[in-house]
Write a protein that holds these residues in place. Structure first.
Motif, short mmCIF file in Angstrom:
data_model
loop_
_atom_site.label_atom_id
_atom_site.label_comp_id
_atom_site.label_asym_id
_atom_site.label_seq_id
_atom_site.Cartn_x
_atom_site.Cartn_y
_atom_site.Cartn_z
N PHE A 1 19.34 118.27 14.21
CA PHE A 1 19.43 117.39 15.53
C PHE A 1 18.10 117.87 16.32
O PHE A 1 17.55 118.94 16.21
N VAL A 2 17.64 116.75 16.97
CA VAL A 2 16.36 117.16 18.00
C VAL A 2 16.48 116.66 19.39
O VAL A 2 17.41 115.91 19.60
N THR B 1 20.43 114.35 19.95
CA THR B 1 21.59 115.06 20.47
C THR B 1 22.21 113.95 21.60
O THR B 1 23.40 114.32 21.48
N ILE B 2 21.62 113.07 21.99
CA ILE B 2 22.28 112.41 23.08
C ILE B 2 23.35 111.44 22.26
O ILE B 2 24.40 110.88 23.11
N GLN C 1 11.65 105.72 24.85
CA GLN C 1 13.08 106.22 25.43
C GLN C 1 12.78 106.84 26.82
O GLN C 1 11.85 107.24 27.46
N LYS D 1 13.19 113.10 27.28
CA LYS D 1 14.00 114.26 26.56
C LYS D 1 14.68 113.70 25.42
O LYS D 1 15.36 114.29 24.81
N VAL D 2 14.65 112.30 25.36
CA VAL D 2 15.29 111.61 24.20
C VAL D 2 14.03 111.22 23.28
O VAL D 2 13.27 110.60 23.72
N PRO D 3 14.54 111.58 22.05
CA PRO D 3 13.55 111.35 20.89
C PRO D 3 13.18 110.19 20.76
O PRO D 3 14.09 109.31 20.80
N ARG E 1 25.59 112.55 20.40
CA ARG E 1 26.95 113.35 20.47
C ARG E 1 27.62 112.49 21.90
O ARG E 1 29.03 112.45 21.80
N THR E 2 27.00 112.48 23.10
CA THR E 2 27.62 111.91 24.08
C THR E 2 27.99 110.63 23.83
O THR E 2 28.96 110.03 24.02
#
Lengths: 153, 294
Positions: free
Chosen positions: A152-153, A125-126, A93, A96-98, A128-129
């Motif tokens: 969430f991570v 958490t990405i 990814q 910061k994206v797991p 969410r967007t």
């Protein structure tokens, strides 16, 4: 047997005569016939995973045919066709994206409501967007998945 | 410099002899290893440049010749120092357990904290990255961070240690207990001046299929791999034990010692200043205010 082991040299071991080729484990992309892992507590998903017959992706609802995080897919699960959202991928990814150790899927119905009531793995958490962007005012509401997430991570 | 060259040419025969002796010795020769000559040692008890190389590896540019650009490197270094004055980027290695707090644009107002073991560290300059890995709720999770990302609020080192290998990517194929770390872990404070401990733990791999052919990687931190003989035979065929004698490859793959000294001499005073402030903060943290007992 000899011939079998010769052919299946690159794939998994031959167990009780069953042979199965994995084409998606190397490239780690979600495409048609990729096996996924259901991570919610829906009855059908739990049973499919317990029986060792994970759902297979049979269609990706985007223009590339390659499933990315937050994409909607159609899966074949226990002889049924169900829709689901990809909530975690093995693929590399962005920063910061797991990235997860398995390709995770949450089953939804036509209106975007999740079939289960709980997700038992962490969710990036990405989403969410992404899910907010995918939700149209009159179409399916995908953000309900976020409400049943446990972490969430 | 000229005199140095002439001296070298005078004693070229003895030098070549030295060269050969070095290259055939059992330990791998690193041209950058012998930095501790007398004229390189910085004064007043500061860290030597040889130590800097391990603590701040991202200050050294990419040795690939087509990527070199001295002005860009210099600008990047000044940017990195500027970032380091704002947040504390501690010393860490592959195998160190860390916690990173980032401000997340997807959840405004709520910083995200991720705890994990550093399994890989690569890149140089502002693009240097590291990967943290942990198992959360029986699900392996990895996050890659850029070291100089402006959204990072805090980088904590919870347990400073090294492992036996340079990369721990095999943790992806090992049992989950070896990469499980509690997210509420407290930072362990090492005494000042102690060398970084090496954790000699040997992890157990899951049965195949794997992501990579680990039996070919000559891993030290893995327990004995249970595979048929033919795998090891093939691994021995493909092994390149002669590669450590390839001086040219080593030279092309590293920054020469003189250049390293030049780079670190340029930023040494700033790094020293940062270190002093960090030590002050550390002392403040370790000092526990005595409470009045009844």
């Amino acid at each position: 047997m000899l011939m079998n082991s010769g052919i299946l040299n690159g794939s998994r071991s031959v167990s009780n005569g069953l042979k199965y080729f994995h084409t998606s484990s190397c490239c780690r992309e979600i495409q048609k016939m990729t096996k996924l892992r259901v991570v919610d507590n829906s009855e059908i998903g739990k049973r499919a995973m317990a029986e060792g017959k994970p759902p297979k992706c049979i269609h990706v609802y985007n223009k590339t045919g390659i499933g990315k995080i937050g994409d909607k897919v159609l899966v074949a699960i226990k002889g049924e066709k169900k829709k689901g959202i990809l909530v975690g991928l093995k693929q590399n990814q962005k920063t910061k994206v797991p990235k997860f150790d398995s390709n995770n899927l949450v089953l939804i119905d036509e209106s975007g409501t999740p079939v289960g009531t709980r997700i038992h793995v962490p969710i990036p958490t990405i989403l969410r967007t992404i899910l907010k962007e995918k939700t149209q005012s009159k179409g399916a509401d995908y953000t309900k998945i976020l409400a049943i997430a446990s972490k969430f991570v | 410099m000229l005199s140095f060259i002439s001296k070298k040419s005078n004693s070229i025969a003895s030098n070549t002899r030295n060269f050969l002796r070095h290259s055939t010795s059992s330990q791998a020769l690193k041209p950058t290893e012998e930095v501790n000559s007398s004229n390189n040692k910085p004064k007043d008890g500061r860290k030597s440049y040889a130590e800097f190389r391990h603590i701040y590896p991202e200050f050294l540019p990419d040795p690939k010749i087509e990527f070199r650009n001295s002005i860009r490197e210099k600008l990047e270094r000044s940017d990195m120092i500027a970032r380091r004055t704002l947040i504390d980027i501690p010393e860490f290695y592959v195998g160190t357990i860390m916690a990173v707090t980032v401000s997340d644009k997807h959840t405004p107002g709520k910083p995200l904290r991720f705890v994990g073991i550093c399994i890989k560290r690569e890149g140089c300059g502002l693009r240097s990255t590291f990967i943290l890995r942990n198992v959360v709720d029986h699900q392996g999770v990895e996050v890659m961070y850029e070291l100089y990302d402006p959204t990072i609020q805090k980088i904590e080192v919870l347990r400073l240690e090294k492992r036996l290998d340079d990369e721990l990517l095999y943790l992806r194929d090992s049992l989950s207990e070896f990469s499980t770390f509690d997210s509420n872990m407290e930072a362990e404070i090492l005494a000042e001046g102690t060398p970084v401990p090496v954790n000699p733990i040997k992890v157990q791999l899951k049965p195949r299929p794997w992501l990579e052919r680990w039996e070919r990687k000559n891993l030290k931190g893995v327990e004995k791999i249970d595979l048929p003989e033919k795998f090891f035979k093939r691994a021995a065929e493909l092994a390149k034990p002669y590669e450590k004698y390839d001086l040219m490859k080593q030279y092309m793959g590293t920054i020469p010692e003189e250049e390293q000294n030049e780079i670190f001499a340029e930023i040494q005073s700033q790094l020293h200043k940062l270190e002093v402030t960090r030590k002050k903060m550390k002392r403040k943290r370790t000092f526990v205010k005595p409470t009045k007992l009844a």
